[in-house]
Design a protein around this motif. Structure first.
Motif, mmCIF file in Angstrom:
data_model
loop_
_atom_site.group_PDB
_atom_site.id
_atom_site.type_symbol
_atom_site.label_atom_id
_atom_site.label_comp_id
_atom_site.label_asym_id
_atom_site.label_seq_id
_atom_site.Cartn_x
_atom_site.Cartn_y
_atom_site.Cartn_z
ATOM 1 N N ALA A 1 0.850 -1.072 0.000
ATOM 2 C CA ALA A 1 0.126 -0.115 0.116
ATOM 3 C C ALA A 1 1.033 1.292 -0.081
ATOM 4 O O ALA A 1 1.987 1.222 0.369
ATOM 5 N N CYS A 2 0.308 2.277 -0.193
ATOM 6 C CA CYS A 2 1.109 3.609 -0.630
ATOM 7 C C CYS A 2 0.865 4.567 0.737
ATOM 8 O O CYS A 2 1.767 5.494 0.949
ATOM 9 N N GLY A 3 0.134 4.127 1.606
ATOM 10 C CA GLY A 3 -0.275 4.920 2.761
ATOM 11 C C GLY A 3 -1.411 6.155 2.570
ATOM 12 O O GLY A 3 -1.886 6.669 3.499
ATOM 13 N N GLY A 4 -1.879 6.307 1.192
ATOM 14 C CA GLY A 4 -3.040 7.138 0.701
ATOM 15 C C GLY A 4 -4.162 6.665 1.731
ATOM 16 O O GLY A 4 -5.047 7.397 1.897
ATOM 17 N N CYS A 5 -4.670 5.352 1.545
ATOM 18 C CA CYS A 5 -5.771 4.775 2.337
ATOM 19 C C CYS A 5 -5.967 5.254 3.730
ATOM 20 O O CYS A 5 -6.968 5.770 4.448
ATOM 21 N N GLY B 1 -9.435 0.056 0.292
ATOM 22 C CA GLY B 1 -8.941 0.788 -0.954
ATOM 23 C C GLY B 1 -8.983 -0.255 -2.039
ATOM 24 O O GLY B 1 -9.081 -1.542 -1.932
ATOM 25 N N SER B 2 -8.566 0.090 -3.107
ATOM 26 C CA SER B 2 -8.708 -0.544 -4.340
ATOM 27 C C SER B 2 -7.481 -1.661 -4.466
ATOM 28 O O SER B 2 -7.618 -2.803 -4.996
ATOM 29 N N CYS B 3 -6.407 -1.252 -3.928
ATOM 30 C CA CYS B 3 -5.313 -2.137 -3.945
ATOM 31 C C CYS B 3 -5.704 -3.688 -2.903
ATOM 32 O O CYS B 3 -5.443 -4.682 -3.468
ATOM 33 N N GLY C 1 -11.752 2.074 -3.615
ATOM 34 C CA GLY C 1 -11.527 3.561 -3.862
ATOM 35 C C GLY C 1 -9.995 3.662 -3.836
ATOM 36 O O GLY C 1 -9.307 3.037 -3.025
ATOM 37 N N CYS C 2 -9.450 4.607 -4.387
ATOM 38 C CA CYS C 2 -8.127 4.923 -4.326
ATOM 39 C C CYS C 2 -7.744 6.455 -4.201
ATOM 40 O O CYS C 2 -7.278 7.221 -5.011
ATOM 41 N N PRO C 3 -7.603 6.646 -2.787
ATOM 42 C CA PRO C 3 -8.173 6.058 -1.614
ATOM 43 C C PRO C 3 -9.772 6.373 -1.433
ATOM 44 O O PRO C 3 -10.280 7.127 -2.231
#
Ligand code: SF4
Ligand code: SF4
Ligand code: SF4
Length: 290
Positions: free
Chosen positions: A10-14, A81-83, A130-132
Motif C-alpha cells: 500500500a502507498c499510505g493514501g488509504c 482501498g482498491s489495492c 477507492g484509491c483512496p
C-alpha cells in the motif's frame, strides 16, 4: 474492542484518508483500543484484534504469511482501498520484466507472480474500494462494523452521481485531457474523454468528473459489470460508448484498444475479471491514450 490497521502493498493514501476523518474518528475510536497501527500506535507486533482495517494487496511471500495470520486471529477484516479489494495499481507491475525479477536474488521477500487482492488469502467482511476511499465512506464503513449494522451498498455507477449529462451524439476525436472551456454540464465522453463513469461503482459522488477530470475507475467495476455474463469492463464500456456516440461497436473497439491499460488500471489482478483483462492486455494492444 481491539482495532488494528495493517498495511500490505500500500502507498499510505488509504490510511491518510482514514485519518482525514478527524474529530468523528477520535470519538468513534475513543471507546476502543488500538492494538496495532503503523500510524496510530507504537506497537511492534500485530496482536489478535476484533476489527482489522487492512490496506494494500499481497505482493510478496512475507505479506502472504502476515495476511494469513491476521485472518486467523481477527474477528472482522475490512479490505480498504482498491489495492486491497482488486489488487490496485501495483497489479500492473508484472507487465514489467524488470520488476518481476526483483527479489529473486536478493534479501528482499520473494515477489508473487501477480499482486493478489486480500480475499485470495483472508476472510473479508467488508469491501471498501477507492484509491483512496473518501474519508466519509471509510468512516461509515468502520462505524457500521463497530456498531453492528449493515453498511450502505453503493450499487449505482459514477454516472448516476454525476452532474454532467450524457447526450447521444458523435465524438469528433478522442484525447486524454479536456480542452479549455468545457461546459460544466456536458458529459466528458461527449467531448472525446474516456471517462469510465459508466462502468465504475459509485460512492465518490463523481468527484473527478465534477472537477473536469475523467473517472479512471478507481472504485472498480459496478454491480452491473459484475453481474453481466462476461464480467468485462472493456466490453461494457465499448457497448456504452457505442450507444452514446452512435459509432459502431467494432469502431469503438479500435479506439479503446489503445486504452486498455486505462480500463484495467485498478483491477487487472482481480480474479473475477483478470482473465478478461489479461486476454486483452497481453495481446500487445494495451497502452495509454495519446
Ligand atoms: S488504494 Fe490507492 S491510496 Fe490506497 S493504498 Fe492503494 S494506491 Fe494507495
Ligand atoms: S461518462 Fe463521466 S462525465 Fe459522463 S455522465 Fe458519466 S461520469 Fe459524468
Ligand atoms: S470519479 Fe472515478 S476515479 Fe474519481 S474517485 Fe470516483 S471512482 Fe475514483
Amino acid at each position: 474492542m481491539y482495532i488494528a490497521t495493517v498495511d500490505f502493498c500500500a502507498c499510505g493514501g488509504c490510511l491518510n484518508s482514514f485519518l482525514s476523518v478527524g474529530e468523528p474518528l477520535l470519538s468513534l475510536l475513543g471507546e476502543h483500543t488500538i492494538s496495532f497501527s503503523s500510524l496510530l500506535a507504537d506497537r511492534r507486533n500485530i496482536s489478535p484484534s476484533d476489527v482489522v482495517i487492512a490496506t494494500g494487496g499481497i505482493r510478496n511471500l512475507e505479506e502472504l504469511d502476515i495476511a494469513r495470520e491476521v485472518s486467523r486471529t481477527s474477528r472482522k477484516v475490512l479490505a480498504v482501498g482498491s489495492c486491497a479489494v482488486h489488487g490496485g495499481i501495483p497489479g500492473m507491475a508484472p507487465l514489467s520484466e524488470e520488476v518481476a525479477s526483483l527479489g529473486k536474488d536478493s534479501e528482499l521477500p520473494e515477489l508473487l507472480e501477480e499482486v493478489e487482492p486480500l480475499d485470495s488469502c483472508m476472510n473479508i467482511d467488508l469491501y471498501v474500494p477507492g484509491c483512496p476511499p473518501t474519508p466519509e465512506v471509510l468512516f461509515e464503513a468502520l462505524k457500521s462494523v463497530l456498531e453492528g449494522y449493515a453498511p450502505f451498498h453503493y450499487d449505482g455507477t459514477v454516472c448516476s452521481e454525476c452532474i454532467r449529462r450524457v447526450e447521444r451524439k458523435p465524438v469528433k476525436s478522442w484525447s486524454a485531457h479536456p480542452g479549455a472551456g468545457l461546459p460544466p454540464e456536458d458529459c466528458l465522453l461527449n467531448h472525446g474523454l474516456l471517462c469510465l463513469g459508466p462502468i465504475t461503482r459509485g460512492g465518490c459522488f463523481a468527484v473527478c468528473p465534477s472537477r473536469g477530470s475523467r473517472c479512471m475507475g478507481c472504485r472498480g467495476p459496478s454491480d452491473m459489470v459484475l453481474s453481466s455474463q462476461l464480467h468485462s469492463m472493456h466490453s461494457d464500456m465499448v457497448k456504452f460508448v457505442s450507444l452514446t456516440t452512435g459509432i459502431k461497436e467494432n469502431k469503438v473497439e479500435k479506439v479503446l484498444g489503445g486504452m486498455l491499460k486505462e480500463v484495467y488500471l485498478f483491477t487487472r489482478c482481480d480474479p473475477v475479471i483478470r482473465s478478461k483483462a489479461n486476454e486483452k492486455l497481453q495481446d500487445g494492444r494495451g497502452g495509454g491514450p495519446s
